[in-house]
Every structure is written in C-alpha cells, then in structure tokens.
Design a protein around this motif. Structure first.
Motif, PDB file in Angstrom:
ATOM      1  N   PHE A 100      33.455  39.079  36.318  1.00  0.00           N
ATOM      2  CA  PHE A 100      33.835  37.788  36.878  1.00  0.00           C
ATOM      3  C   PHE A 100      33.281  36.618  36.075  1.00  0.00           C
ATOM      4  O   PHE A 100      33.271  35.475  36.551  1.00  0.00           O
ATOM      5  N   GLU A 101      32.803  36.891  34.877  1.00  0.00           N
ATOM      6  CA  GLU A 101      32.327  35.853  33.960  1.00  0.00           C
ATOM      7  C   GLU A 101      33.395  35.617  32.893  1.00  0.00           C
ATOM      8  O   GLU A 101      34.167  36.530  32.567  1.00  0.00           O
ATOM      9  N   GLU A 102      33.409  34.435  32.330  1.00  0.00           N
ATOM     10  CA  GLU A 102      34.388  34.112  31.297  1.00  0.00           C
ATOM     11  C   GLU A 102      34.296  35.107  30.141  1.00  0.00           C
ATOM     12  O   GLU A 102      33.213  35.360  29.609  1.00  0.00           O
ATOM     13  N   LYS A 138      38.483  37.831  48.117  1.00  0.00           N
ATOM     14  CA  LYS A 138      37.296  37.500  47.326  1.00  0.00           C
ATOM     15  C   LYS A 138      37.067  35.991  47.367  1.00  0.00           C
ATOM     16  O   LYS A 138      37.998  35.212  47.427  1.00  0.00           O
ATOM     17  N   PRO A 139      35.794  35.579  47.324  1.00  0.00           N
ATOM     18  CA  PRO A 139      35.496  34.143  47.319  1.00  0.00           C
ATOM     19  C   PRO A 139      35.904  33.500  45.995  1.00  0.00           C
ATOM     20  O   PRO A 139      36.120  34.190  44.994  1.00  0.00           O
ATOM     21  N   GLU A 140      35.981  32.190  46.011  1.00  0.00           N
ATOM     22  CA  GLU A 140      36.268  31.406  44.811  1.00  0.00           C
ATOM     23  C   GLU A 140      34.959  30.804  44.311  1.00  0.00           C
ATOM     24  O   GLU A 140      34.262  30.129  45.075  1.00  0.00           O
ATOM     25  N   PHE A 141      34.645  31.020  43.051  1.00  0.00           N
ATOM     26  CA  PHE A 141      33.389  30.515  42.506  1.00  0.00           C
ATOM     27  C   PHE A 141      33.282  29.000  42.644  1.00  0.00           C
ATOM     28  O   PHE A 141      32.188  28.465  42.878  1.00  0.00           O
ATOM     29  N   ASP A 142      34.393  28.292  42.538  1.00  0.00           N
ATOM     30  CA  ASP A 142      34.381  26.826  42.644  1.00  0.00           C
ATOM     31  C   ASP A 142      33.902  26.343  44.010  1.00  0.00           C
ATOM     32  O   ASP A 142      33.515  25.183  44.150  1.00  0.00           O
TER      33      ASP A 142
END
Length: 171
Positions: free
Chosen positions: A68-70, A150-154
């Motif tokens: 889930f990382e760039e 799933k949650p949104e990182f933003d």
C-alpha cells in the motif's frame, strides 16, 4: 453519497528508558491463533500490509513488499523474536530510518483477542507522519478480517498528524 466519518486516532505515546513507544491496539472477536495468522501468514498479511517471502523464524531475514506504499517497494526485515501466538518483533532499516516493531497478542476475559502494536522509537521526531500510517494499516487489518471496505489513507494523513504531534510535545 454519504461519507463515513473520519477515523479517530487511537495511538498513544509513552516515554521509555530507551526512547518513545508508539502503541496502538485493536480488539478482535477471534481466537488468538486466528489473529496471529492474520499478522504472520503471507497470504493474509498481503491483504492489509504486504506479502512477504523467506523462511520465518527468530533470527531470520525476510523480504516484505509494502503493498500500500507508492511503488510497492520491497524491504528486508529481520525477525527479532517469534513466540507464536503471542509475540512477533521485527526490525528494518530503509530510506526513512530504523524500524523496531513489536506485535503482542493477548486473550481478554471476554474471549476477544487484543493486538498491541508497538513501534519503538528513539525519539518522537516524525511521529506526526508515522502515527497516522500505523492507524491506517491497523484499520486495514480490521477491514481485511471483517470483509468491509478498506480505509482511504487520505482520511488519516494529514488529518491525524496534529493528534500525534500534540502527544509528542507533551512528553
């Protein structure tokens, strides 16, 4: 479309003789063995954090792909301790620093399992950036187990940054 409320941060900072511990907990209506599998089995860690390759065991080195990382980078992680199904300690070094992590599982009186996630830090520098990330990942774990979106990182960063920085300032 109804938007869900922003997640509330739960992590706490504690001063220790060696630095600062960032501690987050999540409680699951599941056996300790099932929660242990969620944090140790590659096909299950892939659902919320990233898959890993290698031979598991204390003293061993594994490769973890941060899904889930760039760029979904791979990171070498050392298994410092593995005491199934109650304790897993990992360490890694990457471009962002040294990571010393510990996952502690315990069965509560009501039969639920509590996961205590501890990030051992030298100091509280950068905790405003680190804390929201761990909140996101642990909520991702909850969603992967519950079958919910799933949650949104933003929704976590930068919204939760001040929460962690205020705790750091109070140490």
């Amino acid at each position: 479309m109804t938007r869900t409320p922003a997640p509330t941060p739960t992590g706490r900072l504690f001063g220790t003789p060696d630095g600062v511990d960032l501690v987050l907990t999540r409680t699951f209506r599941a056996s300790v063995e099932d929660v242990w599998a969620s944090v140790t089995e590659p096909e299950r860690t892939a659902r919320w954090y990233g898959r890993w390759e290698g031979e598991a065991g204390a003293g061993r080195l594994i490769k973890v792909q941060l899904a889930f990382e760039e760029g979904a980078p791979w990171v070498d992680m050392h298994i410092d301790a593995c005491e199934a199904p109650i304790r897993l300690a990992l360490s890694a070094t990457d471009a962002f620093g040294n990571w010393h992590l510990e996952l502690l599982l315990a069965v509560n009186d009501d039969g639920t399992t509590e996961l205590g996630f501890v990030h051992h830090l030298v100091n509280a520098d950068g905790v405003g950036d680190i804390g929201p990330g761990w909140e996101y990942y642990l909520d991702n774990l909850v969603a992967s187990r519950d079958g919910t979106p799933k949650p949104e990182f933003d929704d976590y960063y930068p919204a939760q940054k001040a929460y962690f920085e205020e705790q750091a300032a109070a140490l």
